[in-house]
Design a protein around this motif. Structure first.
Motif, PDB file in Angstrom:
ATOM      1  N   ALA A 145       0.839  -1.196   0.000  1.00  0.00           N
ATOM      2  CA  ALA A 145       0.000   0.000   0.000  1.00  0.00           C
ATOM      3  C   ALA A 145       0.871   1.242   0.000  1.00  0.00           C
ATOM      4  N   SER A 146       0.238   2.384  -0.240  1.00  0.00           N
ATOM      5  CA  SER A 146       0.888   3.674  -0.031  1.00  0.00           C
ATOM      6  C   SER A 146      -0.189   4.678   0.346  1.00  0.00           C
ATOM      7  N   HIS A 147       0.248   5.806   0.909  1.00  0.00           N
ATOM      8  CA  HIS A 147      -0.722   6.750   1.457  1.00  0.00           C
ATOM      9  C   HIS A 147      -0.034   8.110   1.621  1.00  0.00           C
ATOM     10  N   PHE A 148      -0.589   9.146   1.018  1.00  0.00           N
ATOM     11  CA  PHE A 148      -0.176  10.507   1.343  1.00  0.00           C
ATOM     12  C   PHE A 148      -0.923  10.916   2.609  1.00  0.00           C
ATOM     13  N   ILE A 149      -0.201  11.204   3.678  1.00  0.00           N
ATOM     14  CA  ILE A 149      -0.825  11.622   4.933  1.00  0.00           C
ATOM     15  C   ILE A 149      -0.374  13.045   5.228  1.00  0.00           C
ATOM     16  N   CYS A 150      -1.281  13.985   5.096  1.00  0.00           N
ATOM     17  CA  CYS A 150      -0.954  15.402   5.214  1.00  0.00           C
ATOM     18  C   CYS A 150      -1.743  16.018   6.371  1.00  0.00           C
ATOM     19  N   LYS A 151      -1.037  16.654   7.286  1.00  0.00           N
ATOM     20  CA  LYS A 151      -1.674  17.388   8.379  1.00  0.00           C
ATOM     21  C   LYS A 151      -1.584  18.878   8.064  1.00  0.00           C
ATOM     22  N   ASP A 152      -2.724  19.481   7.775  1.00  0.00           N
ATOM     23  CA  ASP A 152      -2.760  20.898   7.440  1.00  0.00           C
ATOM     24  C   ASP A 152      -2.415  21.759   8.648  1.00  0.00           C
ATOM     25  N   PRO A 153      -1.877  22.959   8.424  1.00  0.00           N
ATOM     26  CA  PRO A 153      -1.563  23.850   9.547  1.00  0.00           C
ATOM     27  C   PRO A 153      -2.789  24.117  10.424  1.00  0.00           C
ATOM     28  N   TYR A 154      -2.604  24.042  11.711  1.00  0.00           N
ATOM     29  CA  TYR A 154      -3.608  24.354  12.728  1.00  0.00           C
ATOM     30  C   TYR A 154      -4.772  23.364  12.791  1.00  0.00           C
ATOM     31  N   THR A 155      -5.052  22.657  11.701  1.00  0.00           N
ATOM     32  CA  THR A 155      -6.258  21.821  11.654  1.00  0.00           C
ATOM     33  C   THR A 155      -5.961  20.338  11.460  1.00  0.00           C
ATOM     34  N   GLY A 156      -4.682  19.959  11.279  1.00  0.00           N
ATOM     35  CA  GLY A 156      -4.350  18.551  11.061  1.00  0.00           C
ATOM     36  C   GLY A 156      -4.770  17.697  12.242  1.00  0.00           C
ATOM     37  N   ARG A 157      -5.505  16.634  11.991  1.00  0.00           N
ATOM     38  CA  ARG A 157      -6.088  15.828  13.056  1.00  0.00           C
ATOM     39  C   ARG A 157      -5.046  14.994  13.808  1.00  0.00           C
ATOM     40  N   THR A 158      -5.412  14.604  15.013  1.00  0.00           N
ATOM     41  CA  THR A 158      -4.592  13.673  15.792  1.00  0.00           C
ATOM     42  C   THR A 158      -4.641  12.286  15.152  1.00  0.00           C
ATOM     43  N   THR A 159      -3.503  11.609  15.124  1.00  0.00           N
ATOM     44  CA  THR A 159      -3.470  10.197  14.738  1.00  0.00           C
ATOM     45  C   THR A 159      -3.421   9.391  16.027  1.00  0.00           C
ATOM     46  N   PRO A 160      -4.492   8.677  16.392  1.00  0.00           N
ATOM     47  CA  PRO A 160      -4.524   7.971  17.663  1.00  0.00           C
ATOM     48  C   PRO A 160      -3.459   6.868  17.732  1.00  0.00           C
ATOM     49  N   TRP A 161      -3.080   6.512  18.938  1.00  0.00           N
ATOM     50  CA  TRP A 161      -2.143   5.407  19.119  1.00  0.00           C
ATOM     51  C   TRP A 161      -2.758   4.127  18.567  1.00  0.00           C
ATOM     52  N   HIS A 162      -1.999   3.448  17.707  1.00  0.00           N
ATOM     53  CA  HIS A 162      -2.519   2.254  17.050  1.00  0.00           C
ATOM     54  C   HIS A 162      -1.363   1.384  16.570  1.00  0.00           C
ATOM     55  N   GLU A 163      -1.687   0.189  16.120  1.00  0.00           N
ATOM     56  CA  GLU A 163      -0.765  -0.681  15.393  1.00  0.00           C
ATOM     57  C   GLU A 163      -1.354  -0.882  14.001  1.00  0.00           C
ATOM     58  N   ASP A 164      -0.558  -0.696  12.965  1.00  0.00           N
ATOM     59  CA  ASP A 164      -1.056  -0.924  11.608  1.00  0.00           C
ATOM     60  C   ASP A 164      -1.633  -2.326  11.470  1.00  0.00           C
ATOM     61  N   SER A 165      -0.977  -3.291  12.098  1.00  0.00           N
ATOM     62  CA  SER A 165      -1.402  -4.690  11.987  1.00  0.00           C
ATOM     63  C   SER A 165      -2.833  -4.893  12.460  1.00  0.00           C
ATOM     64  N   ALA A 166      -3.264  -4.104  13.444  1.00  0.00           N
ATOM     65  CA  ALA A 166      -4.626  -4.261  13.958  1.00  0.00           C
ATOM     66  C   ALA A 166      -5.664  -3.913  12.901  1.00  0.00           C
ATOM     67  N   TYR A 167      -5.347  -2.975  12.028  1.00  0.00           N
ATOM     68  CA  TYR A 167      -6.282  -2.579  10.970  1.00  0.00           C
ATOM     69  C   TYR A 167      -6.239  -3.542   9.782  1.00  0.00           C
ATOM     70  N   TRP A 168      -5.220  -4.397   9.745  1.00  0.00           N
ATOM     71  CA  TRP A 168      -5.105  -5.400   8.687  1.00  0.00           C
ATOM     72  C   TRP A 168      -5.384  -6.804   9.211  1.00  0.00           C
ATOM     73  N   ASN A 169      -5.923  -6.892  10.431  1.00  0.00           N
ATOM     74  CA  ASN A 169      -6.168  -8.192  11.061  1.00  0.00           C
ATOM     75  C   ASN A 169      -7.090  -9.044  10.192  1.00  0.00           C
ATOM     76  N   GLY A 170      -6.630 -10.251   9.865  1.00  0.00           N
ATOM     77  CA  GLY A 170      -7.417 -11.158   9.048  1.00  0.00           C
ATOM     78  C   GLY A 170      -7.205 -11.007   7.554  1.00  0.00           C
ATOM     79  N   ARG A 171      -6.433 -10.015   7.139  1.00  0.00           N
ATOM     80  CA  ARG A 171      -6.216  -9.798   5.711  1.00  0.00           C
ATOM     81  C   ARG A 171      -4.967 -10.529   5.197  1.00  0.00           C
ATOM     82  N   VAL A 172      -4.055 -10.894   6.095  1.00  0.00           N
ATOM     83  CA  VAL A 172      -2.835 -11.610   5.728  1.00  0.00           C
ATOM     84  C   VAL A 172      -2.615 -12.728   6.743  1.00  0.00           C
ATOM     85  N   ASN A 173      -1.724 -13.663   6.407  1.00  0.00           N
ATOM     86  CA  ASN A 173      -1.568 -14.823   7.286  1.00  0.00           C
ATOM     87  C   ASN A 173      -0.516 -14.655   8.362  1.00  0.00           C
TER      88      ASN A 173
END
Length: 247
Positions: free
Chosen positions: A91-119
């Protein structure tokens, strides 16, 4: 033209394996090539429509110019010492946080969002390339060193209006967090299982990065959990019978 990439040392690889991340304080691409990628990003940002600036996911599905970077020796020469010679682009992803308004990225593990998609999740790496300067003031990435030994923590809901995700790791102690301070053109490498996040951008300066995600080609993709998702064999050989756009 000679490649500019400074290779990873055995000490670099050992540090990555122990801590789950590595900061690469060298220019990944030549000045001309980096400028070309930056211009492509600005095009995508200008054409994003109703999407938020941090929602430009899998842009290479729509723009094959990005494959010149994603499948480049510069990137793959950093990835190979860590996950081996058989590599596919996940995958790839442009992740841009705009001045003053860029959102928080919560604490996470990428693997948790891909759970069940790979072995398995042991050989998945993200290269996070700084397109802008990235520091604490404008919401740089932060990680918990050594937290990549599991990858499936307990999560709780958060407000997605002010966060890039709707959930975060519960009861996380961020006192040991390390900030990924990077200059434009430098990058970081991190394991898919490491706990990471980023504060909101409260500064006047934009913070954009391009994430380039790879898996070892001995990782099996679960087809029914990845309908419409495209893979590219980046280097070496397939080991599990996955289907690729370019093979």
């Amino acid at each position: 033209m000679a490649k500019l990439v400074t290779p990873l040392s055995p000490q670099d690889v050992a540090y990555y394996r122990e801590n789950g991340y590595l900061l690469y304080h060298h220019q990944l691409f030549s000045e001309e090539k980096f400028a070309r990628l930056h211009a492509i990003f600005e095009e995508h940002l200008a054409q994003k429509g109703s999407k938020l600036s941090d929602e430009l996911d899998v842009p290479h599905f729509r723009d094959p110019r990005l494959l010149d970077f994603l499948l480049s020796d510069e990137v793959l020469d950093l990835v190979e010492p860590i996950i081996g010679p058989d590599i596919f682009l996940w995958a790839s992803h442009f992740i841009c946080k705009d001045p003053y308004t860029g959102r928080t990225t919560p604490w996470h593990e990428d693997s948790a969002y891909w759970n069940g998609r790979v072995n398995n999740y042991e050989k998945i790496i993200t290269v996070w390339l700084a397109l802008d300067r990235s520091n604490d003031e404008n919401g740089c990435m932060r990680v918990i060193p050594g937290s990549h030994n599991n990858g499936f923590s307990e999560y709780e809901k958060v407000d997605s209006a002010t966060n890039t995700f709707g959930s975060q790791i519960k009861n996380l102690d961020d006192s040991r967090a390390v900030s990924f301070v990077l200059e434009p053109g430098e990058c970081s490498l991190h394991d898919s299982r490491i706990m990471h996040g980023a504060n909101a951008n409260t500064s006047q300066y934009r913070r954009c990065g391009y994430t380039m995600r790879y898996m070892s080609a001995d990782t099996k993709i679960i087809p029914e959990r990845n309908v419409g998702h495209k893979l590219w064999l980046a280097r070496g050989k397939d080991r599990t019978g996955n289907s690729y756009v370019n093979a």
